[in-house]
Design an enzyme around this catalytic site. Structure first.
Site, short mmCIF file in Angstrom:
data_model
loop_
_atom_site.label_atom_id
_atom_site.label_comp_id
_atom_site.label_asym_id
_atom_site.label_seq_id
_atom_site.Cartn_x
_atom_site.Cartn_y
_atom_site.Cartn_z
N TYR A 124 0.76 -1.25 0.00
CA TYR A 124 0.00 0.00 0.00
C TYR A 124 0.80 1.31 0.00
CZ TYR A 124 -3.99 -3.03 0.64
OH TYR A 124 -4.94 -3.99 0.45
N PHE A 402 -10.94 -3.93 11.36
CA PHE A 402 -11.90 -4.06 10.25
C PHE A 402 -11.20 -4.65 9.06
CE2 PHE A 402 -10.04 0.17 10.16
CZ PHE A 402 -9.70 0.36 8.84
#
Ligand SMILES: CC(C)(COP(=O)(O)OP(=O)(O)OC[C@H]1O[C@@H](n2cnc3c(N)ncnc32)[C@H](O)[C@@H]1OP(=O)(O)O)[C@@H](O)C(=O)NCCC(=O)NCCS
Length: 402
Positions: A124, A402
């Site tokens: 990322y 999450f």
């Protein structure tokens, strides 16, 4: 692959996107009773698919949320998740196309920052995400722990939906609060707590003091084996623990340490400055098992993000920021103790937006980033000024998985 192959998904496509994502993690499709919970976490306009010849080969999405930044302000935030590209389409730019579209869409929609949890650290940074918070995993030998102190309030077990309702209300009052903490979106509690509550025998305990309920802990106990078949400790796992103040925090830890017939208490995802060991008579009973990256932060609207946080009093610094995916963020920003201005001045420090994301919540200093060759130093004296301006008193932490 071009951006034209990436589209916003509609309601009829969410389940196939979910199945595709689960497949990239080597999981089978969610059965109907699990899908009901996952379905609630798809939000209109926030799920994308990449298509080849009409077939979906990659997907990602985000949940609408808010993020606390140093100084106490809260900014609009997108929690990015369920990123996956089908195994027969990887390394052909599908994720890059999805990222390009999603970053643009989130910014245009008004999100100031995005965060995610990375399955692998190599993915990322190129899209502007930098490690901005860390967490710790603890393992406490309960039989040796010998807490030094006793609870001062009352902790009670609350069964079923009533426990979840109280926990939710307390969480919403406490987070976003500390820098790095976020709000949880519709569907989070269903998917993360209610879906697994019966299967994993989750328990919720609520603490109350003089002014009412002020903290909660979600935990489960995994029974061990003692005897002929072998030795495996009975483990109490702390999954979620939030408290309004130090008094409530200590009582909740003392409560879990006091549950009978438990050999060890473990927890992951805890703040790096949490002083659990200091509660114990034998601090060696508490082992830090690991410390790892938690939040990967992407500053989407850089002027808004830089203006949202506060800075300590110090001499100004000019940061030169590069941003390939959102070039409107690129430029020079003068940071002072009073705020931020976009300028044409020569920068003192030059860095990519992912590196600024790492420094933004205050978890790492500019000096550490310069020492590890993550930024270009034009004026060496500027490092100390930048460190002083961005300093925070508590390390940032998110605490919501999450
Ligand atoms: C991670 C994943 C989404 C990447 O998708 P992809 O379409 O292969 O990525 P791209 O082809 O757009 O890659 C872009 C760049 O990232 C690099 N990259 C992508 N995934 C990488 C990985 N896992 N490790 C190292 N580099 C990676 C590519 O080599 C490429 O580099 P380049 O620009 O220098 O050529 C895909 O491999 C996947 O679905 N993995 C399993 C599920 C997963 O891990 N999801 C992430 C959950 S957080």
């Amino acid at each position: 692959m071009t951006d034209h192959d990436v589209r916003v998904l509609d309601d009829s496509q969410y389940r196939s996107a979910h199945t595709l994502f689960r497949g990239t993690l080597h999981h089978t499709p969610a059965p109907d009773d699990q899908w009901e919970f996952a379905r609630e976490t798809y939000h209109e306009g926030r799920a994308f698919g990449a298509f080849v010849d009409g077939e979906m080969v990659g997907t990602l999405q985000s949940f609408p949320s808010a993020l606390a930044v140093p100084g106490g302000a809260v900014v609009r935030h997108a929690a990015v998740s369920r990123v996956g590209v089908r195994a027969d389409w990887t390394r052909r730019g599908v994720l890059s196309a999805l990222q390009r579209t999603q970053l643009r869409a989130m910014r245009e929609d008004g999100d100031v920052a995005a965060t995610l949890r990375a399955s692998e650290t190599a993915i990322y940074g190129r899209y502007g995400y930098g490690v901005a918070t860390r967490y710790r995993s603890l393992r406490i030998d309960r039989r040796k722990a010998a807490p030094r102190t006793r609870p001062v309030g009352r902790v009670r077990l609350v069964e079923g939906e009533a426990g979840e309702r109280i926990a939710r209300e307390l969480f919403d009052a406490l987070s976003p609060g500390r820098a790095g903490t976020i709000s949880r979106w519709p569907g989070w509690w269903g998917l993360s707590i209610r879906r697994v509550a019966a299967e994993e025998n989750l328990k919720i305990a609520v603490r109350s003091g003089e002014s009412g309920d002020d903290g909660f802990v979600v935990f489960r106990v995994v029974p061990g084996e003692h005897g002929f078949t072998g030795e495996k400790p009975t483990t109490l796992i702390v999954m979620d623990l939030w408290a309004r103040d130090a008094e409530a925090w200590a009582d909740l830890w003392l409560f879990v340490l006091g549950v009978d017939l438990v050999d060890e208490v473990t927890s992951y995802g805890r703040p790096v400055d949490e002083p659990v060991a200091w509660l114990l008579g034998d601090r060696r009973a508490c082992r830090v098992e690991g410390e790892t990256d938690e939040t990967w932060l992407r500053l989407l609207d850089l002027p808004a993000a830089l203006s949202a946080r506060t800075y300590r009093p110090a001499e100004p610094v000019v940061l030169g920021v590069r941003d390939v995916y959102l070039p409107e963020n690129a430029g020079a920003y003068r940071i002072t103790g009073d705020g931020v201005t976009r300028v044409d001045d020569t920068p003192d420090l030059i860095l990519d937006v992912d590196v600024l994301g790492s420094a933004y919540l205050g978890d790492v200093t500019f000096t550490a980033l310069a020492d590890s060759r993550r930024l270009e130093v034009v004026d060496r004296a500027a490092l100390a000024r930048a460190d002083a301006l961005f300093a925070v008193s508590r390390p940032p932490w998110c605490g919501t998985y999450f």
